[in-house]
Design an enzyme around this catalytic site. Structure first.
Site, PDB file in Angstrom:
ATOM      1  N   GLY A  26       0.840  -1.195   0.000  1.00 36.02           N
ATOM      2  CA  GLY A  26       0.000   0.000   0.000  1.00 36.02           C
ATOM      3  C   GLY A  26       0.870   1.238   0.000  1.00 36.02           C
ATOM      4  O   GLY A  26       1.975   1.238  -0.538  1.00 36.02           O
ATOM      5  N   SER A  28      -0.198   4.411  -1.083  1.00 35.42           N
ATOM      6  CA  SER A  28      -0.577   5.451  -2.040  1.00 35.42           C
ATOM      7  C   SER A  28      -1.142   6.684  -1.366  1.00 35.42           C
ATOM      8  O   SER A  28      -1.170   7.769  -1.947  1.00 35.42           O
ATOM      9  CB  SER A  28      -1.620   4.907  -3.031  1.00 35.42           C
ATOM     10  OG  SER A  28      -1.087   3.840  -3.781  1.00 35.42           O
ATOM     11  N   ARG A  29      -1.614   6.512  -0.119  1.00 37.52           N
ATOM     12  CA  ARG A  29      -2.288   7.601   0.593  1.00 37.52           C
ATOM     13  C   ARG A  29      -2.272   7.286   2.082  1.00 37.52           C
ATOM     14  O   ARG A  29      -1.783   6.256   2.513  1.00 37.52           O
ATOM     15  CB  ARG A  29      -3.732   7.739   0.095  1.00 37.52           C
ATOM     16  CG  ARG A  29      -4.571   6.501   0.366  1.00 37.52           C
ATOM     17  CD  ARG A  29      -5.906   6.517  -0.336  1.00 37.52           C
ATOM     18  NE  ARG A  29      -5.718   6.462  -1.781  1.00 37.52           N
ATOM     19  CZ  ARG A  29      -5.549   5.329  -2.458  1.00 37.52           C
ATOM     20  NH1 ARG A  29      -5.544   4.165  -1.825  1.00 37.52           N
ATOM     21  NH2 ARG A  29      -5.366   5.343  -3.755  1.00 37.52           N
ATOM     22  N   ILE A  31      -2.013   6.713   6.045  1.00 38.46           N
ATOM     23  CA  ILE A  31      -0.950   6.424   6.999  1.00 38.46           C
ATOM     24  C   ILE A  31       0.313   5.938   6.292  1.00 38.46           C
ATOM     25  O   ILE A  31       1.427   6.355   6.622  1.00 38.46           O
ATOM     26  CB  ILE A  31      -1.430   5.387   8.029  1.00 38.46           C
ATOM     27  CG1 ILE A  31      -2.536   5.976   8.905  1.00 38.46           C
ATOM     28  CG2 ILE A  31      -0.264   4.916   8.901  1.00 38.46           C
ATOM     29  CD1 ILE A  31      -3.211   4.967   9.818  1.00 38.46           C
ATOM     30  N   LYS A  51      -1.968  -1.229  -5.397  1.00 35.96           N
ATOM     31  CA  LYS A  51      -2.853  -1.539  -6.514  1.00 35.96           C
ATOM     32  C   LYS A  51      -3.320  -0.314  -7.280  1.00 35.96           C
ATOM     33  O   LYS A  51      -3.674  -0.413  -8.458  1.00 35.96           O
ATOM     34  CB  LYS A  51      -4.082  -2.293  -5.996  1.00 35.96           C
ATOM     35  CG  LYS A  51      -3.799  -3.687  -5.476  1.00 35.96           C
ATOM     36  CD  LYS A  51      -5.044  -4.289  -4.833  1.00 35.96           C
ATOM     37  CE  LYS A  51      -6.175  -4.388  -5.828  1.00 35.96           C
ATOM     38  NZ  LYS A  51      -7.391  -4.996  -5.223  1.00 35.96           N
ATOM     39  N   TYR A 177     -13.525  -8.974  10.493  1.00 38.55           N
ATOM     40  CA  TYR A 177     -12.445  -7.989  10.502  1.00 38.55           C
ATOM     41  C   TYR A 177     -11.501  -8.218  11.670  1.00 38.55           C
ATOM     42  O   TYR A 177     -10.278  -8.083  11.523  1.00 38.55           O
ATOM     43  CB  TYR A 177     -13.038  -6.580  10.568  1.00 38.55           C
ATOM     44  CG  TYR A 177     -12.001  -5.476  10.550  1.00 38.55           C
ATOM     45  CD1 TYR A 177     -11.155  -5.315   9.456  1.00 38.55           C
ATOM     46  CD2 TYR A 177     -11.873  -4.588  11.618  1.00 38.55           C
ATOM     47  CE1 TYR A 177     -10.203  -4.302   9.424  1.00 38.55           C
ATOM     48  CE2 TYR A 177     -10.928  -3.575  11.595  1.00 38.55           C
ATOM     49  CZ  TYR A 177     -10.100  -3.436  10.506  1.00 38.55           C
ATOM     50  OH  TYR A 177      -9.152  -2.446  10.483  1.00 38.55           O
ATOM     51  N   LYS A 181      -7.424  -8.620  11.422  1.00 43.39           N
ATOM     52  CA  LYS A 181      -6.443  -7.718  12.048  1.00 43.39           C
ATOM     53  C   LYS A 181      -5.631  -8.454  13.114  1.00 43.39           C
ATOM     54  O   LYS A 181      -4.419  -8.215  13.232  1.00 43.39           O
ATOM     55  CB  LYS A 181      -7.151  -6.514  12.663  1.00 43.39           C
ATOM     56  CG  LYS A 181      -7.767  -5.568  11.653  1.00 43.39           C
ATOM     57  CD  LYS A 181      -6.807  -5.098  10.577  1.00 43.39           C
ATOM     58  CE  LYS A 181      -5.716  -4.171  11.082  1.00 43.39           C
ATOM     59  NZ  LYS A 181      -4.924  -3.571   9.977  1.00 43.39           N
TER      60      LYS A 181
END
Length: 287
Positions: A26, A28-29, A31, A51, A177, A181
């Site tokens: 990840g 891209s934005r 955190i 992605k 979820y 996690k």
């Protein structure tokens, strides 16, 4: 090198990520990008396996805009369009990163999928997505990078996942979820013990409050929730504190962002958001 004999007390080494190479899922934005930009300020290299190659209506930024921002911020950058669920693409990302920058010092397991549906309402396709990205993806990226991490004297695996809180409340609210996690957190727990003698650190980092990201805005409560969240920079600064520590002395921890900063002497958190009493406590933390 000339030895300085004027003093018998050596100055403490300057903590920095300069010259180190980070491979992040990840980024891209949100955190992940904030962590990458903080590392770039030191002159680190950051490879992003993400992605988002093209702009999306509800998502700000792509892997390419993130890489450009990292370079503008002083770091080296490598944008890799790929999916952390794909064994071959992960192996290729590791190979590209090591070839481009000469090795890998840090793995950041940042990519994560979220769906807070109850068991009855959660589609199995969404369940599988969360398990594959969160738990399996974290395991796979760390596993695949291990040969390079073993060659680093500053090897860290940092996973953005919560403490293993067995209060039934959390599994009872969103079991799918929670499993995903906590699976990420078990990756930290297991790798820390397994890799301890190799000097490779494995830790988790989780925010005290919700963080103002696209996920919070789009999935958890819109602009109202964003207003009750801290900025991603608090996680970036906490991550920097962890990743610049000696890996042989910092492993197997489930860190909370404000506790990391307090240990570093940072107690005024007003730059990251509003008064603490007005902020939203994040998931998996009791009271």
């Amino acid at each position: 090198m000339t030895e300085n004999t004027a003093s018998t007390t050596a100055a403490p080494p300057t903590r920095s990520l300069a010259g180190r190479t980070i491979l992040m899922s990840g980024g891209s934005r949100g955190i992940g990008l904030a962590i990458a930009l903080r590392a770039a300020r030191d002159g680190a290299n950051v490879a992003l396996l993400a992605k988002t190659a093209e702009p999306q209506p509800r998502l700000e930024g792509t892997v390419h805009t993130a890489a450009a921002a990292i370079q503008e911020g002083g770091g080296g950058a490598l944008a890799i369009v790929g999916d952390v669920r794909d064994d071959g693409l992960v192996a290729d990302a590791v190979a590209q990163t090591a070839e481009r920058f000469g090795g890998i010092d840090v793995v950041v397991n940042n990519a994560s999928a979220i769906d807070l549906s109850t068991t009855a309402e959660l589609p199995m396709k969404k369940y599988d997505l969360m398990q594959d990205i969160n738990t399996r993806g974290s395991f796979l990226l760390a596993k695949t990078a291990l040969p390079w991490l073993a060659q680093s004297s500053a090897a860290h695996i940092l996973t953005l996942s919560p403490p293993l809180n067995l209060n039934p409340r959390w599994a009872g609210q969103h079991l799918g979820y929670t499993i995903a996690k906590y699976g990420m957190s078990l990756v930290t727990l297991g790798l820390a013990e397994e890799l301890r003698q190799q000097g490779i650190a494995a830790n988790s980092l989780w925010p005290r409050t919700t963080i103002a990201t696209a996920a919070v805005r789009n999935l958890l409560g819109g602009d109202q929730m964003v207003a009750r969240s801290r900025t991603p920079e608090i996680m970036a600064d906490a991550a920097w504190e962890i990743l610049t520590r000696d890996p042989s002395e910092c492993t197997g921890n489930f860190f909370i962002d404000d506790e990391v900063l307090a240990e570093a002497g940072v107690t005024d958190l007003s730059t990251y958001g509003g008064p603490a009493e007005e902020l939203e406590l994040d998931l998996f933390l009791d009271g």
